[in-house]
Design an enzyme around this catalytic site. Structure first.
Site, PDB file in Angstrom:
ATOM      1  N   ASN A 102      -4.790  -9.733  -9.157  1.00  0.00           N
ATOM      2  CA  ASN A 102      -5.111  -9.519  -7.736  1.00  0.00           C
ATOM      3  C   ASN A 102      -3.928  -8.887  -7.006  1.00  0.00           C
ATOM      4  O   ASN A 102      -2.783  -9.223  -7.266  1.00  0.00           O
ATOM      5  CB  ASN A 102      -5.485 -10.867  -7.104  1.00  0.00           C
ATOM      6  N   GLY A 103      -4.272  -7.986  -6.088  1.00  0.00           N
ATOM      7  CA  GLY A 103      -3.259  -7.353  -5.234  1.00  0.00           C
ATOM      8  C   GLY A 103      -3.337  -5.848  -5.291  1.00  0.00           C
ATOM      9  O   GLY A 103      -3.189  -5.263  -6.368  1.00  0.00           O
ATOM     10  N   ASP A 104      -3.614  -5.233  -4.133  1.00  0.00           N
ATOM     11  CA  ASP A 104      -3.586  -3.770  -3.996  1.00  0.00           C
ATOM     12  C   ASP A 104      -4.648  -3.037  -4.809  1.00  0.00           C
ATOM     13  O   ASP A 104      -4.410  -1.891  -5.213  1.00  0.00           O
ATOM     14  CB  ASP A 104      -2.205  -3.213  -4.400  1.00  0.00           C
ATOM     15  N   CYS A 115      -1.975 -19.652  -0.161  1.00  0.00           N
ATOM     16  CA  CYS A 115      -1.966 -19.480   1.302  1.00  0.00           C
ATOM     17  C   CYS A 115      -0.532 -19.553   1.850  1.00  0.00           C
ATOM     18  O   CYS A 115       0.195 -20.520   1.588  1.00  0.00           O
ATOM     19  CB  CYS A 115      -2.846 -20.536   1.967  1.00  0.00           C
ATOM     20  N   GLN A 142     -13.489 -22.514  -2.421  1.00  0.00           N
ATOM     21  CA  GLN A 142     -12.053 -22.709  -2.645  1.00  0.00           C
ATOM     22  C   GLN A 142     -11.539 -23.827  -1.743  1.00  0.00           C
ATOM     23  O   GLN A 142     -11.828 -23.844  -0.549  1.00  0.00           O
ATOM     24  CB  GLN A 142     -11.278 -21.431  -2.335  1.00  0.00           C
ATOM     25  N   LYS A 186      -6.015 -20.138  -7.897  1.00  0.00           N
ATOM     26  CA  LYS A 186      -5.536 -18.832  -7.435  1.00  0.00           C
ATOM     27  C   LYS A 186      -4.148 -19.034  -6.843  1.00  0.00           C
ATOM     28  O   LYS A 186      -3.962 -19.877  -5.966  1.00  0.00           O
ATOM     29  CB  LYS A 186      -6.485 -18.270  -6.376  1.00  0.00           C
ATOM     30  N   ARG A 203      -8.420  -7.203   0.059  1.00  0.00           N
ATOM     31  CA  ARG A 203      -8.713  -6.409   1.253  1.00  0.00           C
ATOM     32  C   ARG A 203      -9.501  -5.144   0.926  1.00  0.00           C
ATOM     33  O   ARG A 203     -10.141  -4.571   1.799  1.00  0.00           O
ATOM     34  CB  ARG A 203      -7.401  -6.067   1.968  1.00  0.00           C
ATOM     35  N   PRO A 231     -11.528 -15.092  -2.078  1.00  0.00           N
ATOM     36  CA  PRO A 231     -11.788 -15.784  -0.816  1.00  0.00           C
ATOM     37  C   PRO A 231     -10.868 -15.217   0.253  1.00  0.00           C
ATOM     38  O   PRO A 231      -9.686 -14.996  -0.005  1.00  0.00           O
ATOM     39  CB  PRO A 231     -11.414 -17.244  -1.130  1.00  0.00           C
TER      40      PRO A 231
HETATM   41  C1  LIG Z   1      -7.140 -12.087   6.346  1.00  0.00           C
HETATM   42  C2  LIG Z   1      -6.858 -12.663   4.980  1.00  0.00           C
HETATM   43  C3  LIG Z   1      -7.378 -13.902   4.651  1.00  0.00           C
HETATM   44  C4  LIG Z   1      -7.139 -14.437   3.382  1.00  0.00           C
HETATM   45  N1  LIG Z   1      -7.674 -15.673   3.070  1.00  0.00           N
HETATM   46  C5  LIG Z   1      -7.495 -16.167   1.822  1.00  0.00           C
HETATM   47  C6  LIG Z   1      -8.099 -17.410   1.437  1.00  0.00           C
HETATM   48  O1  LIG Z   1      -8.820 -18.059   2.210  1.00  0.00           O
HETATM   49  N2  LIG Z   1      -7.854 -17.871   0.173  1.00  0.00           N
HETATM   50  C7  LIG Z   1      -7.083 -17.160  -0.717  1.00  0.00           C
HETATM   51  O2  LIG Z   1      -6.900 -17.609  -1.851  1.00  0.00           O
HETATM   52  N3  LIG Z   1      -6.536 -15.989  -0.384  1.00  0.00           N
HETATM   53  C8  LIG Z   1      -6.730 -15.472   0.848  1.00  0.00           C
HETATM   54  N4  LIG Z   1      -6.197 -14.263   1.164  1.00  0.00           N
HETATM   55  C9  LIG Z   1      -5.489 -13.485   0.140  1.00  0.00           C
HETATM   56  C10 LIG Z   1      -6.463 -12.520  -0.567  1.00  0.00           C
HETATM   57  O3  LIG Z   1      -7.503 -13.232  -1.201  1.00  0.00           O
HETATM   58  C11 LIG Z   1      -5.714 -11.693  -1.621  1.00  0.00           C
HETATM   59  O4  LIG Z   1      -5.140 -12.561  -2.553  1.00  0.00           O
HETATM   60  C12 LIG Z   1      -4.620 -10.842  -0.990  1.00  0.00           C
HETATM   61  O5  LIG Z   1      -5.087 -10.172   0.147  1.00  0.00           O
HETATM   62  C13 LIG Z   1      -4.044  -9.854  -2.008  1.00  0.00           C
HETATM   63  O6  LIG Z   1      -5.002  -8.932  -2.434  1.00  0.00           O
HETATM   64  P1  LIG Z   1      -5.099  -7.439  -1.780  1.00  0.00           P
HETATM   65  O7  LIG Z   1      -3.704  -6.858  -1.787  1.00  0.00           O
HETATM   66  O8  LIG Z   1      -6.034  -6.725  -2.708  1.00  0.00           O
HETATM   67  O9  LIG Z   1      -5.643  -7.615  -0.408  1.00  0.00           O
HETATM   68  C14 LIG Z   1      -6.384 -13.724   2.432  1.00  0.00           C
HETATM   69  C15 LIG Z   1      -5.868 -12.477   2.778  1.00  0.00           C
HETATM   70  C16 LIG Z   1      -6.091 -11.935   4.028  1.00  0.00           C
HETATM   71  C17 LIG Z   1      -5.514 -10.587   4.367  1.00  0.00           C
END
Ligand SMILES: Cc1cc2nc3c(=O)[nH]c(=O)nc-3n(C[C@H](O)[C@H](O)[C@H](O)COP(=O)(O)O)c2cc1C
Length: 338
Positions: free
Chosen positions: A213-215, A111, A81, A151, A238, A27
């Protein structure tokens, strides 16, 4: 209560839900709206989440929340979520979510935003295990059929992953079907490298499925994350923005298959971006779509030479037609300044 959860190479079963994939989209507030999900699904995404929804406005059915819950028949299977800090309100909101026909409910313990953390929600719950437990128990008791997942970040401030381990164990004991670990603390926000070893530590501490999750920006990253952590599934963050090809690349890499296509060409990305723009217009109306698309269009071209000038032009655009023209005419070469 009996929790049924098991994993095979490409299937994760959570209660009555068989996820026919172990690669899901996270999400993301302001990003994973209906148009994003429809584009991503058309390129191979198999499971997605809405943007997070706060419990209290959901109960009040505010117009903004109802817009965020919009979906179509093609937008399935789909998880919602919830974010909040009151066990009572979270339980009530959970029941509404299940009644609306979503396939899975996730509870947000990640969050980092002050507006959410200050009253005690999101990542603040990592440091409040008693409240987290009450929320998990209340939500699970109010849900009849769908799986409930959590999460979380690896910690609020403590980088050791002990907070995530403690919360994951509480989640498991409360009847939660799976957890996702984002390998950063709240203090880190979204910067610095995600710590995949923290995901391994949680995986070793619980028996329910763990998503890492992450990167994850490619199939190769997903494979390394799985190898390092032993996680059951991958949650893309992302890496899915402007890159709807990522899900199939990850599927292929995890199954040791050759990815379906090499890196998407500029023409491929233009096509996906234009589909995204059209869907935003269909779903939101032109005015809102143009404002949202100023950010969205840049996801697709962020690494191209000339993307900076393209962004400047996009930001000055007032209509969907001229936005479409800009994308069609973008050649990836530096544009002449107007
Ligand atoms: C703009 C933005 C909005 C996000 N909104 C949510 C959200 O609504 N709920 C959530 O659990 N994580 C949210 N996240 C976190 C992402 O779901 C993810 O856990 C985080 O970006 C790490 O993964 P990544 O490094 O692959 O991006 C958000 C992240 C970003 C950058």
């Amino acid at each position: 209560m009996q929790i049924v959860s098991y994993t095979s190479a490409i299937m994760i079963c959570l209660k009555s839900l068989s996820l026919k994939t172990n690669v899901i989209q996270s999400p993301m507030a302001g990003c994973t709206d209906l148009a994003f999900r429809l584009v991503s699904r058309s390129y191979g995404m198999k499971f997605a989440f809405l943007e997070m929804v706060a419990a209290e406005p959901l109960i009040r059915m505010t117009p903004k929340t109802l817009r965020m819950l919009k979906r179509t028949a093609l937008d399935s299977p789909l998880g919602a979520q919830l974010v909040g800090c009151s066990p009572e309100l979270m339980g009530e909101a959970a029941q509404i979510i299940e009644g609306m026909g979503f396939d899975l409910l996730d509870i947000n313990l990640g969050c980092p935003v002050s507006k959410v953390v200050a009253p005690g929600g999101g990542s603040a719950l990592l440091a409040e295990p008693e409240t987290a437990k009450k929320i998990f128990q209340r939500v699970v008791s109010r849900i009849k059929r769908i799986p409930v997942t959590v999460k979380m970040r690896k910690g609020f401030q403590d980088p050791s992953a002990q907070e995530a381990i403690r919360i994951a164990k509480i989640a498991e004991d409360s009847g939660i079907s799976a957890v996702t670990i984002h390998g950063r603390t709240r203090v880190q926000g979204y910067s610095g490298a995600a710590d995949w070893d923290s995901i391994r530590k949680v995986k070793e501490a619980v028996h329910i499925p763990v998503f890492g999750n992450g990167d994850v920006l490619s199939g190769e990253d997903a494979k390394r994350l799985r190898d390092v952590s032993g996680c059951d599934g991958i949650m893309v963050g992302r890496g899915g923005l402007g890159n709807p090809w990522i899900y199939q690349s990850i599927d292929a890499r995890l199954e040791n298959r050759v990815p379906p296509s090499p890196s998407p060409s500029l023409e491929d990305r233009k096509k996906a971006a234009l589909m995204h723009l059209k869907l935003e217009c269909d779903m939101e109306g032109e005015r809102v779509a143009v404002l949202k698309s100023r950010r969205i269009m840049c996801w697709y071209f962020k690494n191209d030479p000339g993307s900076h000038e393209l962004r400047n032009r996009i930001n000055r655009t007032q209509s969907a037609h001229s936005l479409e023209q800009l994308i069609r005419e973008f050649t990836s070469a530096p544009l002449a300044t107007i």
